[in-house]
Design an enzyme around this catalytic site. Structure first.
Site, PDB file in Angstrom:
ATOM      1  N   GLY A  43       0.818  -1.203   0.000  1.00 10.87           N
ATOM      2  CA  GLY A  43       0.000   0.000   0.000  1.00 10.87           C
ATOM      3  C   GLY A  43       0.846   1.244   0.000  1.00 10.87           C
ATOM      4  CD  GLU A  59       1.339   2.789  -3.422  1.00  9.38           C
ATOM      5  OE1 GLU A  59       2.269   1.995  -3.166  1.00  9.38           O
ATOM      6  OE2 GLU A  59       1.526   3.993  -3.630  1.00  9.38           O
ATOM      7  CD  GLU A 111      12.475 -10.658   1.611  1.00  9.34           C
ATOM      8  OE1 GLU A 111      12.300 -11.866   1.834  1.00  9.34           O
ATOM      9  OE2 GLU A 111      13.221  -9.941   2.294  1.00  9.34           O
TER      10      GLU A 111
END
Length: 145
Positions: A43, A59, A111
């Site tokens: 997000g 996002e 990641e």
């Protein structure tokens, strides 16, 4: 008292069952402060003139490489102090996919990985902001079935 400015963000609770049937959630490792190195829901900020749902989709795609067209609203999170940068109001959305598709970290995510939900709740200090609460609310609302 100074005027308070609220910033809008949008987060995504993406759920899937792994090959063993365990419920998992997609998390990203934050590359920036606050909470650099911690895990979080994908997000970020809502751009000027952008709808919160569109921001959530954007996002998610930017941080994980995963496009998910159907998102349902979990809730709006606006408690003071939920973000150390100031007043942030988050529109949280959720979706379930049939299996954990391999994510590709991008944007400010270093990641991206699927986590068993039980592990997320067992290690809440590894999760940024109030994202454990958002995940809990999504599950309570039955968004994983």
């Amino acid at each position: 008292m100074a005027d308070e400015v609220a910033r809008l963000t949008a987060d995504v609770v993406l759920l899937a069952r792994d090959g063993d049937g365990e419920l998992c959630v997609l998390l990203i490792r934050r590359g920036w402060d606050p909470f650099a190195g911690c895990w979080a829901l994908p997000g970020g900020h809502v751009d000027a003139g952008e709808d919160t749902l569109a921001a959530a989709r954007r996002e998610l795609a930017e941080e994980t490489g995963l496009p998910v067209p159907g998102l349902d609203l979990v809730g709006v999170y606006a408690d003071p102090g939920r973000d150390p940068r100031g007043r942030y109001v988050t529109f949280a959305y959720t979706a379930t996919v049939t299996h954990p598709v391999t994510p590709i970290a991008g944007d400010d995510a270093t990641e991206a990985s699927w986590w068993p939900v039980d592990e997320v709740f067992a290690w809440p200090d590894l999760v940024a902001f109030d994202h454990c609460q958002i995940l809990r609310d999504s599950l309570r609302a039955g968004h994983w079935t």
